[in-house]
Structures are given as C-alpha cells and as structure tokens.
Scaffold this motif. Sequence first.
Motif, PDB file in Angstrom:
ATOM      1  N   VAL A   1       0.840  -1.205   0.000  1.00  0.00           N
ATOM      2  CA  VAL A   1       0.000   0.000   0.000  1.00  0.00           C
ATOM      3  C   VAL A   1       0.869   1.247   0.000  1.00  0.00           C
ATOM      4  O   VAL A   1       0.612   2.216  -0.732  1.00  0.00           O
ATOM      5  CB  VAL A   1      -0.946  -0.004   1.220  1.00  0.00           C
ATOM      6  N   GLU A   2       1.902   1.251   0.837  1.00  0.00           N
ATOM      7  CA  GLU A   2       2.807   2.402   0.905  1.00  0.00           C
ATOM      8  C   GLU A   2       3.461   2.661  -0.454  1.00  0.00           C
ATOM      9  O   GLU A   2       3.577   3.814  -0.884  1.00  0.00           O
ATOM     10  CB  GLU A   2       3.876   2.156   1.959  1.00  0.00           C
ATOM     11  N   ARG A   3       3.868   1.595  -1.114  1.00  0.00           N
ATOM     12  CA  ARG A   3       4.523   1.751  -2.408  1.00  0.00           C
ATOM     13  C   ARG A   3       3.549   2.271  -3.465  1.00  0.00           C
ATOM     14  O   ARG A   3       3.910   3.110  -4.302  1.00  0.00           O
ATOM     15  CB  ARG A   3       5.126   0.420  -2.850  1.00  0.00           C
ATOM     16  N   ALA A   4       2.321   1.774  -3.425  1.00  0.00           N
ATOM     17  CA  ALA A   4       1.311   2.249  -4.369  1.00  0.00           C
ATOM     18  C   ALA A   4       1.023   3.729  -4.158  1.00  0.00           C
ATOM     19  O   ALA A   4       0.883   4.502  -5.115  1.00  0.00           O
ATOM     20  CB  ALA A   4       0.027   1.429  -4.225  1.00  0.00           C
TER      21      ALA A   4
ATOM     22  N   PHE B   1      -7.007   4.210 -11.045  1.00  0.00           N
ATOM     23  CA  PHE B   1      -6.286   5.321 -10.437  1.00  0.00           C
ATOM     24  C   PHE B   1      -5.226   5.887 -11.375  1.00  0.00           C
ATOM     25  O   PHE B   1      -4.781   7.021 -11.203  1.00  0.00           O
ATOM     26  CB  PHE B   1      -5.634   4.886  -9.124  1.00  0.00           C
ATOM     27  N   LEU B   2      -4.814   5.104 -12.368  1.00  0.00           N
ATOM     28  CA  LEU B   2      -3.871   5.565 -13.373  1.00  0.00           C
ATOM     29  C   LEU B   2      -4.365   5.175 -14.760  1.00  0.00           C
ATOM     30  O   LEU B   2      -5.107   4.204 -14.913  1.00  0.00           O
ATOM     31  CB  LEU B   2      -2.479   4.951 -13.151  1.00  0.00           C
TER      32      LEU B   2
ATOM     33  N   LEU C   1      -2.729  10.341 -14.004  1.00  0.00           N
ATOM     34  CA  LEU C   1      -3.790  10.062 -13.036  1.00  0.00           C
ATOM     35  C   LEU C   1      -5.089   9.717 -13.751  1.00  0.00           C
ATOM     36  O   LEU C   1      -5.426  10.303 -14.781  1.00  0.00           O
ATOM     37  CB  LEU C   1      -3.989  11.262 -12.112  1.00  0.00           C
ATOM     38  N   GLY C   2      -5.853   8.778 -13.167  1.00  0.00           N
ATOM     39  CA  GLY C   2      -7.083   8.299 -13.781  1.00  0.00           C
ATOM     40  C   GLY C   2      -8.350   8.865 -13.174  1.00  0.00           C
ATOM     41  O   GLY C   2      -8.329   9.713 -12.272  1.00  0.00           O
TER      42      GLY C   2
ATOM     43  N   GLU D   1     -13.223  10.973  -8.858  1.00  0.00           N
ATOM     44  CA  GLU D   1     -14.322  10.524  -7.999  1.00  0.00           C
ATOM     45  C   GLU D   1     -14.020  10.766  -6.525  1.00  0.00           C
ATOM     46  O   GLU D   1     -14.886  11.189  -5.770  1.00  0.00           O
ATOM     47  CB  GLU D   1     -14.587   9.039  -8.245  1.00  0.00           C
ATOM     48  N   LEU D   2     -12.788  10.498  -6.121  1.00  0.00           N
ATOM     49  CA  LEU D   2     -12.409  10.740  -4.735  1.00  0.00           C
ATOM     50  C   LEU D   2     -12.459  12.228  -4.404  1.00  0.00           C
ATOM     51  O   LEU D   2     -12.866  12.619  -3.308  1.00  0.00           O
ATOM     52  CB  LEU D   2     -11.003  10.195  -4.478  1.00  0.00           C
TER      53      LEU D   2
END
Length: 247
Positions: A11-14, A55-56, A67-68, A73-74
């Motif tokens: 998660v951190e890497r993403a 997301f991408l 960025l996607g 949406e967020l």
Amino acid sequence: MEDRKLTVRAVERALDILLCFTQDSDLGLTEIASKIDLHKSTVHRLLATLEEKGFLIRNPATEKYRLGIRIWELSTHLPAFDESAAVLLPSMERLRDRLGETVSLYLRDGIERVRIQAVQSQQAIRRVAQIGARLPLSVGASSKVLAAYAPPEVLRELLESSEWPDYVEKNVYKDQLNEIIRLGYATSFEERESGAAAVAVPVTGRSGNVIAALSLSGPVSRLSRDTLVEYAAILKEAASEMGMMIP
C-alpha cells in the motif's frame, strides 16, 4: 504478522507512486521506479493494479502514465473539487444562467462516464445532477458523445459488454455515433430517465483530443427537439472556450 507487513508495504509503495504525480502529469515506468527507488519489475506490478482500479491511465503510444478517473471521484468528496473542474465552473454557471437548465461535465472511464462537475438549474422543476455519478455509455447524450470520439477498441468492448441493454439496437447506436461526429452534438429524449431530455457536445483540449462531454439537461416539457438543436450551437461555443482552459 509477516503477511500484514507485506500488505502494508505494498500500500505504501502504491501511494508513493501516486504521489509522484504531484509534480509531473505524465511519467514512464523507468521514471517512476527511479523516483521511488524500486525495481522496475515491482513498480510494473503496482502500476498494473493501479491502472486496473482506475487510479492511473496508461497511454499506449508513449507508454507513460497519468492520473485516472478514480482520482476525480475521490476528489468530489473534498470541500474543493479538482482544479480543472473548478476552473471550468464559472463557464458552466454562465451557461446555466443563459439557458436556465442543469449543466454537467463528464469524463469517460472505460465503457462508463463519470460526472465530474455540475451546475444545477434554478428552476422549480429541474433535473438534479449528482457529481461523481457513474453511468453507462450505452444511453444518453453525453454517453454517445464520449463513445463517438472514443478509440475503436473502447467501442468494441462497449458493444460486446454483457451489460449492454437489450432495448438498444447496436446498429442504430453505431449510426447515431456517426451522426454525432458529423453534427458535433448529440441529443436524447427519455433514454435514461423518464421525462428528461439532454443535449451534449465534445470538449476538445489544447492537445486536440476530446477529453470530456459538456451537456445541458432538463424536463422534456421545456426541451423540445428544436430547442435542443438551438442550444447545441451555444454549447459548442462554450465547449470551445472551455477546451482552451485545460490541457
């Protein structure tokens, strides 16, 4: 415990990958790997997941990412919307004030569209457009505009989708898309919502690509076919001005 640590690390890497785009809009695999100091094979797997989740977005021609739609949406749940949507808001408000109906802006995400900005009509009877709403590309004026200018592989995926509505004839739909490209606008009458009509036009960015659909919608009691054709010319003018404000 070890599995949990590995999950958190992924998660951190993403998130580190996403944060790379705070300074650059388009990045390739090698650039991202260098920025976060990870092996390209690891970054490639993470990029594939982020792309799959929306997301991408990867440009097949340049092999670069940006960025996607999910980011849009967020952002709708924040006090302030994305900068691009905010920049276009005054133009949309002027359009609403001039024509008196609800104005919306949509982006395509795969075979769906997402409403990223909206200005509600101030009339008592009006169509309420919820920002962040995700809708299919099979019906509706904005859907058909985005489909008409989408790459051929997107149209194939759309027509072959298991969720394609039975009541929409595919040959008729494809003819409509060709007509939209010829005319430069699309109209719809109660295609998705009973009692609602809409007209939509493409928004072309400075790059020359269609990046969004600008629509005006309201009740069929106020929006006849002749009225929508008249409003289409006004939307085209507004869309041309808006396209110069964004890449």
